[in-house]
Design an enzyme around this catalytic site. Structure first.
Site, mmCIF file in Angstrom:
data_model
loop_
_atom_site.group_PDB
_atom_site.id
_atom_site.type_symbol
_atom_site.label_atom_id
_atom_site.label_comp_id
_atom_site.label_asym_id
_atom_site.label_seq_id
_atom_site.Cartn_x
_atom_site.Cartn_y
_atom_site.Cartn_z
ATOM 1 N N CYS A 150 51.937 -11.927 -41.482
ATOM 2 C CA CYS A 150 52.284 -10.544 -41.879
ATOM 3 C C CYS A 150 53.577 -10.458 -42.703
ATOM 4 C CB CYS A 150 52.381 -9.651 -40.645
ATOM 5 S SG CYS A 150 53.272 -10.405 -39.276
ATOM 6 N N HIS A 242 57.360 -4.122 -41.287
ATOM 7 C CA HIS A 242 58.334 -5.209 -41.464
ATOM 8 C C HIS A 242 59.182 -4.921 -42.703
ATOM 9 C CE1 HIS A 242 56.319 -7.265 -38.355
ATOM 10 N NE2 HIS A 242 55.810 -8.294 -38.993
HETATM 11 P P1 NAP Z 1 47.037 -9.150 -29.106
HETATM 12 O O1 NAP Z 1 47.442 -7.718 -29.179
HETATM 13 O O2 NAP Z 1 47.603 -9.963 -28.003
HETATM 14 O O3 NAP Z 1 45.419 -9.201 -28.993
HETATM 15 C C1 NAP Z 1 44.729 -10.397 -28.743
HETATM 16 C C2 NAP Z 1 43.231 -10.136 -28.712
HETATM 17 O O4 NAP Z 1 42.541 -11.387 -28.495
HETATM 18 C C3 NAP Z 1 42.778 -9.203 -27.588
HETATM 19 O O5 NAP Z 1 41.644 -8.494 -28.015
HETATM 20 C C4 NAP Z 1 42.385 -10.179 -26.469
HETATM 21 O O6 NAP Z 1 41.408 -9.655 -25.590
HETATM 22 C C5 NAP Z 1 41.769 -11.304 -27.286
HETATM 23 N N1 NAP Z 1 41.832 -12.578 -26.569
HETATM 24 C C6 NAP Z 1 42.934 -13.202 -26.087
HETATM 25 N N2 NAP Z 1 42.596 -14.362 -25.486
HETATM 26 C C7 NAP Z 1 41.248 -14.447 -25.591
HETATM 27 C C8 NAP Z 1 40.287 -15.401 -25.119
HETATM 28 N N3 NAP Z 1 40.649 -16.505 -24.448
HETATM 29 N N4 NAP Z 1 38.995 -15.155 -25.385
HETATM 30 C C9 NAP Z 1 38.599 -14.061 -26.065
HETATM 31 N N5 NAP Z 1 39.458 -13.120 -26.519
HETATM 32 C C10 NAP Z 1 40.766 -13.321 -26.280
HETATM 33 O O7 NAP Z 1 47.370 -9.954 -30.455
HETATM 34 P P2 NAP Z 1 47.484 -9.386 -31.990
HETATM 35 O O8 NAP Z 1 48.868 -9.025 -32.309
HETATM 36 O O9 NAP Z 1 46.404 -8.387 -32.195
HETATM 37 O O10 NAP Z 1 47.234 -10.718 -32.840
HETATM 38 C C11 NAP Z 1 45.939 -11.261 -33.022
HETATM 39 C C12 NAP Z 1 46.002 -12.389 -34.038
HETATM 40 O O11 NAP Z 1 46.403 -11.874 -35.297
HETATM 41 C C13 NAP Z 1 47.000 -13.500 -33.680
HETATM 42 O O12 NAP Z 1 46.487 -14.742 -34.086
HETATM 43 C C14 NAP Z 1 48.221 -13.117 -34.487
HETATM 44 O O13 NAP Z 1 49.048 -14.220 -34.773
HETATM 45 C C15 NAP Z 1 47.567 -12.567 -35.752
HETATM 46 N N6 NAP Z 1 48.391 -11.620 -36.522
HETATM 47 C C16 NAP Z 1 48.976 -10.585 -35.901
HETATM 48 C C17 NAP Z 1 49.722 -9.687 -36.676
HETATM 49 C C18 NAP Z 1 50.417 -8.495 -36.080
HETATM 50 O O14 NAP Z 1 51.134 -7.799 -36.828
HETATM 51 N N7 NAP Z 1 50.252 -8.176 -34.801
HETATM 52 C C19 NAP Z 1 49.826 -9.855 -38.060
HETATM 53 C C20 NAP Z 1 49.183 -10.936 -38.650
HETATM 54 C C21 NAP Z 1 48.462 -11.796 -37.860
HETATM 55 P P3 NAP Z 1 41.775 -8.934 -24.189
HETATM 56 O O15 NAP Z 1 42.348 -7.584 -24.524
HETATM 57 O O16 NAP Z 1 40.453 -8.845 -23.511
HETATM 58 O O17 NAP Z 1 42.766 -9.820 -23.486
#
Ligand code: NAP
Length: 343
Positions: A150, A242
């Protein structure tokens, strides 16, 4: 154009997953066929499993959908958007690609693989050609295409129009919103009234990804761009958006006015992708802009705002991290793939 494309969202309950659901609810080409998450959520209605925290209402069409496990065999989709944690994404995403799905991923697992496109459609649309290399190498019917971290997306968009001046050295200090750490990411007691000057693994991504993005695709591989990036990344108590301070050294030593004009003239020449903002870069001339609260929703969260362009060259960039920096970026990648016949 073909009929509507069936799409699944992996990690649909998380911070980025919710942005996917928001972006896809009324999409003209894509229709959600599955919302998938961990065992904690599977079997529950999306309205109960997702702790919805966006300004918008949860789309009605999604609210009653039953969340399913992340399983390539049971999800019926032509395209999946992945918002899974990176370590888990690695095996899962390749499973979907092997099963014939196009995977548009936010996760970091495949970004540095030489045969996986790392894309910002306004910056390097020609890198989509790597999909053919990837399919040859791996024997997949599907494919994986990634969007950058991001923080990388925001400033790399602004570096593209500066390439004409000969980029030599980029120094960046980021002030990153808490939504970038995910819903459960950073405890309130660690971030309220505070700044945390460390985000694990972030500086390495910010220093390497721009070189691939601005590199040259020669038909079989991407030759990385040859300039240096030095980063310091910090978490600040802002919900979304950001903000980044940039120092950019260039061979031709352009004036601030030349840089400003290059931003204004930037026309990526995409052809009417639904999520594409009218202006990918918005120049703010007020002395105290851009600011996250005032500017993060510009272009429906898909424009980055720049300001304070000064001798040096120094300037500030700001963009919405879970839209332009994550879900919106993946959706735009998928739209480009659709337009180019990869879907
Ligand atoms: P998050 O809020 O922690 O959400 C994680 C998601 O993945 C939830 O839906 C969770 O499901 C699911 N999950 C976790 N462990 C799992 C498993 N073992 N099996 C199946 N599903 C699973 O994280 P996020 O911020 O959305 O980030 C997601 C990805 O995008 C990451 O790789 C992160 O680095 C990337 N990213 C994030 C951003 C940002 O600004 N946040 C920007 C760019 C990239 P449950 O709710 O059921 O636990």
């Amino acid at each position: 154009m073909a009929e509507t494309i069936k799409v699944g969202v992996l990690g649909a309950t998380g911070a980025v997953g919710q942005r996917f659901v928001e972006a896809l609810a009324e999409h003209p080409w894509f229709e959600i066929s599955a919302l998938a998450a961990s065992g904690r959520s599977a079997g529950r209605k999306y309205r109960d499993a997702a702790n919805w925290r966006l300004e918008s209402q949860m789309p009605e069409a999604a609210a009653d959908v039953e969340v399913v496990p992340v399983d390539a065999k049971s999800i019926d989709a032509d395209l999946v958007f992945s918002a899974l944690p990176s370590d888990y994404a690695e095996t899962v995403e390749s499973g979907f690609a092997k099963a014939g799905c196009v995977v548009a991923s936010n996760a970091g697992a495949f970004r540095t693989e030489p045969d996986v496109p790392l894309m910002i459609p306004e910056v390097n649309p020609e890198h989509l050609g790597l999909i053919d290399v990837q399919r040859d190498n791996r024997g997949w019917d599907g494919c994986i295409v990634t969007n950058p971290n991001c923080t990388t997306i925001m400033f790399t968009l602004t570096l593209k129009p500066l390439m004409q001046f000969g980029l030599e050295k980029v120094t960046i200090a980021s002030m990153q919103a808490i939504s970038g750490a995910g819903y459960d990411g950073i405890p309130s007691m660690a971030i309220l009234e505070n700044v945390v000057p460390y985000i694990g693994g972030e500086e390495e991504k910010v220093e390497s990804e721009p070189l691939k993005l601005l590199g040259e695709f020669d038909g079989s591989e991407v030759i990385p761009a040859e300039f240096n990036v030095s980063a310091s990344c910090h978490r600040v108590p802002v919900m979304d958006g950001h903000l980044e301070a940039l120092w950019v050294g260039m061979r031709d030593d352009p004036t601030p006015e030349q840089v400003r004009q290059a931003f204004l003239d930037f026309d990526p020449g995409l052809s009417e992708l639904p999520t594409e903002p009218e202006h990918p870069i918005i120049v703010r001339d007020e002395p105290d802009r851009p600011q996250p609260r005032l500017d993060r929703n510009a272009g429906n969260g898909m424009s980055v705002s720049v300001g304070r362009i000064r001798e040096g060259i120094r300037y500030i960039v700001m963009g919405h991290n879970t839209i332009r920096g994550a879900a919106g970026a993946s959706v735009l990648n998928a739209e480009l793939m659709y337009k180019k016949g990869y879907l």
